[in-house]
Design an enzyme around this catalytic site. Structure first.
Site, PDB file in Angstrom:
ATOM      1  N   LYS A   1       0.807  -1.219   0.000  1.00 45.35           N
ATOM      2  CA  LYS A   1       0.000   0.000   0.000  1.00 45.35           C
ATOM      3  C   LYS A   1       0.844   1.273   0.000  1.00 45.35           C
ATOM      4  O   LYS A   1       0.401   2.321  -0.466  1.00 45.35           O
ATOM      5  CB  LYS A   1      -0.929   0.011   1.229  1.00 45.35           C
ATOM      6  CG  LYS A   1      -1.885  -1.172   1.305  1.00 45.35           C
ATOM      7  CD  LYS A   1      -2.864  -1.173   0.150  1.00 45.35           C
ATOM      8  CE  LYS A   1      -3.885  -2.286   0.303  1.00 45.35           C
ATOM      9  NZ  LYS A   1      -4.865  -2.307  -0.804  1.00 45.35           N
TER      10      LYS A   1
ATOM     11  N   LYS B   1       0.759   5.895  -4.727  1.00 46.37           N
ATOM     12  CA  LYS B   1       1.371   4.599  -5.026  1.00 46.37           C
ATOM     13  C   LYS B   1       2.145   4.674  -6.337  1.00 46.37           C
ATOM     14  O   LYS B   1       3.263   4.162  -6.457  1.00 46.37           O
ATOM     15  CB  LYS B   1       0.301   3.508  -5.130  1.00 46.37           C
ATOM     16  CG  LYS B   1      -0.461   3.208  -3.855  1.00 46.37           C
ATOM     17  CD  LYS B   1      -1.392   2.034  -4.069  1.00 46.37           C
ATOM     18  CE  LYS B   1      -2.270   1.748  -2.858  1.00 46.37           C
ATOM     19  NZ  LYS B   1      -3.409   2.666  -2.758  1.00 46.37           N
TER      20      LYS B   1
ATOM     21  N   GLU C   1      -6.728  -1.507 -10.120  1.00 41.69           N
ATOM     22  CA  GLU C   1      -7.830  -1.317 -11.055  1.00 41.69           C
ATOM     23  C   GLU C   1      -8.514   0.031 -10.854  1.00 41.69           C
ATOM     24  O   GLU C   1      -9.339   0.435 -11.670  1.00 41.69           O
ATOM     25  CB  GLU C   1      -8.859  -2.449 -10.901  1.00 41.69           C
ATOM     26  CG  GLU C   1      -8.361  -3.799 -11.352  1.00 41.69           C
ATOM     27  CD  GLU C   1      -9.434  -4.872 -11.261  1.00 41.69           C
ATOM     28  OE1 GLU C   1      -9.508  -5.703 -12.184  1.00 41.69           O
ATOM     29  OE2 GLU C   1     -10.189  -4.883 -10.266  1.00 41.69           O
TER      30      GLU C   1
END
Length: 216
Positions: A14, A73, A164
């Site tokens: 994460k 990220k 996604e």
């Protein structure tokens, strides 16, 4: 190598350490993993875009404006991959596959060549004209590559986060994919976990084996 240990060890990272970069030799192995991923009738209906520079990763964040939780990220990861599917499989592409197989020594004669071409045309036609799910079929092949990538990255001690949560239409526009006959399916951020990544210390959770696997 204990493959099961890799599967239980890897997790979705994460938070990435922005100061750490994937070595070039391991990056080449990642590229090879993608290239040699399996696909139905060896159709390879994919293309992979690798963002290595800060400028390139920043460009990708245009597609995460509505998914801000994923932006950092992309920016902190060492590299980001965009896994794309083709928008169609036409005769020209089928011939490209055959030509490469001839070069690689997989086709000894015209009979074998015609058999391979016929099989591919059957499955392409099945999904294009009968089932009308060609895009879904091609995307399934991309996800086979995704699975190969995730397990392979774990073997290299590279952390990964499949993503996604992005606007695929924006990504297509940002990268000019439509003109190339491509569509963005999924991203993967690659790199090394940060010391404060909360998910690194949480136990993995999966349903019990007897609930997900039946032996006949």
């Amino acid at each position: 190598m204990d493959i099961a240990a890799l599967a239980t060890r890897r997790y979705t990272t994460k938070t990435f350490d922005a100061t750490k970069r994937i070595p070039e030799d391991e990056l080449e192995q990642i590229k090879t993993l993608l290239r040699y991923s399996p696909s139905s009738v060896n159709s390879q209906p994919w293309h992979f875009i690798l963002a290595s520079s800060n400028e390139a990763k920043q460009k990708l964040t245009e597609a995460t404006m509505q998914f801000a939780f994923n932006t950092q990220k992309l920016l902190n990861a060492s590299h980001v991959l965009v896994l794309c599917r083709r928008t169609s499989i036409d005769d020209a592409y089928l011939n490209t596959l055959l030509t490469q197989e001839e070069l690689d020594g997989r086709i000894p004669n015209e009979e074998v060549k015609n058999t391979i071409l016929g099989a591919r045309k059957f499955f392409v036609g099945l999904h294009t004209d009968t089932l009308n799910d060609a895009n879904d079929w091609m995307e399934k092949q991309v996800y086979l590559a995704l699975g190969t990538l995730l397990l392979g990255a774990a073997a290299l001690d590279i952390d990964a986060c499949p993503i996604e949560g992005f606007d695929a239409a924006v990504m297509d526009k940002v990268l000019g994919l439509e003109e190339k006959g491509l569509h963005a399916c999924v991203m993967v951020a690659l790199g090394y976990r940060a010391a404060d990544d909360f998910n690194a210390v949480l136990p993995k959770s999966r349903l019990p084996q007897d609930q997900v696997l039946t032996e006949l």
